[in-house]
Structures are given as structure tokens and as C-alpha cells.
Design an enzyme around this catalytic site. Structure first.
Site, short mmCIF file in Angstrom:
data_model
loop_
_atom_site.label_atom_id
_atom_site.label_comp_id
_atom_site.label_asym_id
_atom_site.label_seq_id
_atom_site.Cartn_x
_atom_site.Cartn_y
_atom_site.Cartn_z
N ASP A 1 9.36 2.86 -1.03
CA ASP A 1 8.42 3.47 -0.11
C ASP A 1 8.85 3.09 1.31
OD1 ASP A 1 6.35 4.22 1.52
OD2 ASP A 1 4.76 3.43 0.24
N LYS B 1 5.64 9.56 8.55
CA LYS B 1 5.46 9.04 9.89
C LYS B 1 6.56 9.48 10.85
CE LYS B 1 2.78 5.08 8.23
NZ LYS B 1 1.45 5.54 8.62
N TYR C 1 0.85 -1.19 0.00
CA TYR C 1 0.00 0.00 0.00
C TYR C 1 0.89 1.23 0.00
CZ TYR C 1 -3.33 3.50 1.72
OH TYR C 1 -4.11 4.62 1.86
#
Length: 426
Positions: free
Chosen positions: A238, A266, A143
């Protein structure tokens, strides 16, 4: 679930779709009512009725130093006292950019954004602008945010074009994304042999964390690097989850593979909304105003988010930080596996850095197909049994877990004791 959470959830559903602002929070995957949280400290969360939980979600990764760390809170308070936003350059964002370029091996230039989705979306646009090609390759189960071109899944054939996995994604947009099997180097090489000169970029979680935790098999990341180099495609790692969690320099440092672009999020905001994409200078200088690829954001480099990120990254760099948090995570998964074995429950677990995966399966999965073989219903029962005992795991069988530097022997022992009872109840 506690009484006040039930009241708040019923109230929320009258004004918010499904009562939540991100789908997984609705507990649809596991059933039941989600707890509504009011505060957090160290390794713990406190819900609306004051019940305490040991937290292994960590706001989905960024709370690597623990919740409300005094140094991070102090930095945020100091920044907020000066300004909430400028929409203009600041010295602090330069310092954060310099820190990222120094710590992440492949990053020569970096641009800050406000989320991981923004980072991946921008990286894909940049890959297309740099190569002049249209096709993007991703892997099933990985994702990368909710940009249209990434909300696709594999079709009926291994090398077919993707189909939309969300309403509202045009078929012609999905048709520009090819979806392959994670860890299948041979399949990847066949695709590049046939269509390599059409492919703008390949985006991958170097350690998958969005289909539970799946580690890259030997040679997989190297195959991606070799084929992208051979055919002139842009390799994008990613590292929104893995950055500063699997190693100080991310998965690319741990595995010794240099991508062309890296996306981050994050941790670099310490829990506040921030992301980044960066990589080779020649590619990054295609971004406006130096080049023709447009990207912008009023809140990019927000001073409060940057302050939280700088304070967090300073803590992450302290000597022994990575070793200690990794050892704590290993102790967690080993203890859970031992308790499952004693209860004669089919179960496996693994970790890398401060990320971990729990599977109701005999061995850790190596692909999305193997993840889907896990006993989801048994996980759901285990999840609720742990929640009742004050342990907050991700409310889905398909998400990785996270340990923070605030987790210590007491938290691991308490989690193991809760698991002992939960496994027996299964």
C-alpha cells in the site's frame, strides 16, 4: 480558534455528523475546534478569518509540490474547459498509466480508480480471485482505507483472527483477516508455516504512516516477500502515502523489494480524487473484462484528476526534486529535536523522504505497541501550541506529517521558532 471557524463548525454540526466529512477532521483526538480553510498557496493554508498557517498535513500527503502550483492549476483549468467527465477512455489516462508503469518498478499493468480505499479494496479482491483463497493478512496500526475486511484489529492472541473495529462490519467478514504485529518477521513466518496455503494476500504499508511514521526494520519486508513467494500468496504494498514521497519509485524502489500488487493514490492525482492499483501482468489480467474479477467505476480516470496527476508527476520527476525535499524534511525534524532537547522535553523525530514522524517518546517507535507508549496528552498540548503560532500539524498523535517542495528555509526557521516556544510551554 478563529471566530469564523467556530461559527462554521457550529453550523456544520447541524447538517453533517460531527460537523465533518472525515472523522479526524473533528479534532476529537486533540480537542478544540478545527480551523475551516478557504485557500492555500505553496506551503501555507489560510483559514476562514484569513489567518495563515505553515502546512505539514498537505491534504494527508498529495500536495508534494505545494498547494496551487501554477503548472497543476493550469493543467486542471485546461482539462475542465474541455470536459468534467466522460465515463469513457481518454488519451490522458493512458499517459498516466504509462507514467506509473515506467516509474513504479513492479507495475506492469495498472488500473485507475477514484480513491486509495477503492485501490486497496480492489487489490484484495484481485488477490483472492487470483489465488482462489480467502484469508488476508494485515498489520496492526496500518490503515488501508475503510473497506469492511480491513477495518479489523488484533485479537487477544498474536495469531488470532481479527475482530471488527467498526460497527457494521460482519464478524464473518472480519474473520477472513488476520492481524499481526508490524516489524515482527518471526511472527509472520510462524503464521505462514502454519497456514500459508490458506492465505490469498498480505497487505502492508512498506513504511507505516497511519500509526505515525514507523520504518520497516531490516529484513521485515524481505521476509514478507520470501514467504509470499514460497506459499503462493500475493504481496500488496500500500503505497498510497509512500508513493513518490519516500523515493521516486516509492518504498519498493527505496528498499529493493518487488510486491505483486501496488496501490497508489494521493500524489498521482495532485490532490484530486484518484487512485490506482497495479502489478504483475498475469495478476492484473484477471481483472474484467479480461478475467473473472470484477471492478468498475464511472469516474475512474476522471480527466480533471488525471490532468492534475500528470502535472504533479512531471514536477516530481525533475532532477534533484527528491533530494531537495528530503533535505528540507531532515532539517525540520533535526531542528525540532534540538529545540525539544534544549527545553528538556522527552521527544524524538525521524523522517524518510518527505514524510516525518514526531513522538513524545525517547526514541522513534518500531511497532504499534511502541507508538501507544507515546505521551498523547503532551502531544495534544504541543499541537495546540503550534496551531496558535501558525503551524498546522496533523490533529492526531498517530499520523505522519508531510513536507512539500514549497517549504523552504523560511518555513523551517519559522516552525522551529514556534516549536521553541511550544516546548517551553509544556
Amino acid at each position: 480558534m478563529t471566530e469564523r471557524s467556530q461559527i462554521l463548525f457550529a453550523r456544520a454540526q447541524r447538517s453533517i455528523p460531527a460537523g465533518v466529512n472525515s472523522p479526524v477532521r473533528a479534532f476529537r483526538a486533540v480537542g478544540g475546534t478545527p480551523p475551516f480553510f478557504e485557500s492555500a498557496s505553496g506551503a501555507h493554508l489560510f483559514d476562514a478569518d484569513g489567518k495563515r498557517y505553515i502546512d505539514y498535513v498537505g491534504s494527508w500527503g498529495p500536495m508534494v509540490v505545494g498547494h496551487t502550483h501554477p503548472a497543476v492549476v493550469e493543467a486542471v483549468q485546461a482539462a475542465a474547459s474541455r470536459a468534467l467527465s466522460f465515463g469513457a477512455p481518454t488519451e490522458a489516462e493512458v499517459e498516466l498509466a504509462e507514467t506509473l508503469c515506467r516509474l513504479v518498478p513492479s507495475v506492469e499493468r495498472v488500473r485507475l480508480v477514484s480513491s486509495g480505499t477503492e485501490a486497496t479494496m480492489s487489490a484484495l479482491r484481485l488477490a483472492r480471485g487470483h489465488t482462489g483463497r480467502d484469508l488476508i493478512v494485515k498489520f496492526e496500526g496500518c490503515y488501508h482505507g475503510h473497506a469492511d475486511s480491513l477495518l479489523v484489529k488484533a485479537g487477544s492472541g498474536a495469531l488470532t483472527f481479527g475482530n471488527p473495529s467498526s460497527a457494521g462490519v460482519p464478524a464473518q467478514t472480519a474473520a477472513q483477516t488476520l492481524v499481526l504485529d508490524y516489524n515482527d518477521s518471526a511472527q509472520f513466518e510462524r503464521l505462514f508455516s502454519a497456514r500459508g496455503r490458506e492465505i490469498a494476500g498480505v497487505i502492508v504499508e512498506p513504511v507505516a504512516g497511519n500509526m505515525n511514521l514507523v520504518l520497516p526494520e531490516a529484513g521485515f519486508l524481505q521476509a514478507l516477500r520470501e514467504q509470499c513467494t514460497k506459499h503462493g500468496a500475493v504481496l500488496i504494498f500500500d503505497e498510497v502515502m509512500t508513493g513518490f514521497r519516500v523515493a521516486l519509485g516509492g518504498a519498493q524502489a527505496r528498499y529493493g523489494i518487488a510486491p505483486d500488487l501496488t496501490t497508489l493514490g494521493k500524489v498521482i492525482g495532485g490532490g484530486l480524487p484518484v487512485g490506482a492499483f497495479g502489478g504483475r501482468r498475469e495478476i492484473m489480467e484477471k481483472i474484467a473484462p479480461l478475467g473473472p474479477v470484477y471492478q468498475a467505476g464511472t469516474l475512474s480516470g476522471n480527466p480533471i484528476a488525471v490532468a492534475a496527476g500528470l502535472a504533479t508527476l512531471k514536477l516530481v520527476q525533475t532532477p534533484g526534486f527528491q533530494e531537495r525535499i528530503s533535505a528540507t524534511t531532515q532539517a525540520l525534524v533535526q531542528g525540532l529535536a534540538q529545540e525539544a532537547d534544549r527545553a528538556k522535553v522527552t521527544f524524538s523525530a525521524q523522517s524518510i523522504g518527505s514524510m516525518f514522524g514526531l513522538y513524545f517518546r525517547a526514541a522513534p517507535p518500531r511497532s504499534f505497541a511502541e507508538v501507544m507508549q507515546c505521551d498523547r496528552e503532551r502531544f495534544n498540548r504541543f499541537f495546540h501550541a503550534m496551531l496558535e503560532r501558525g503551524v498546522y500539524l496533523a490533529p492526531s498523535a498517530y499520523e505522519a506529517g508531510f513536507v512539500s517542495a514549497a517549504h523552504g528555509e523560511a518555513e523551517i526557521a519559522a516552525t522551529r521558532a514556534a516549536a521553541r516556544e511550544a516546548f517551553r510551554a509544556l
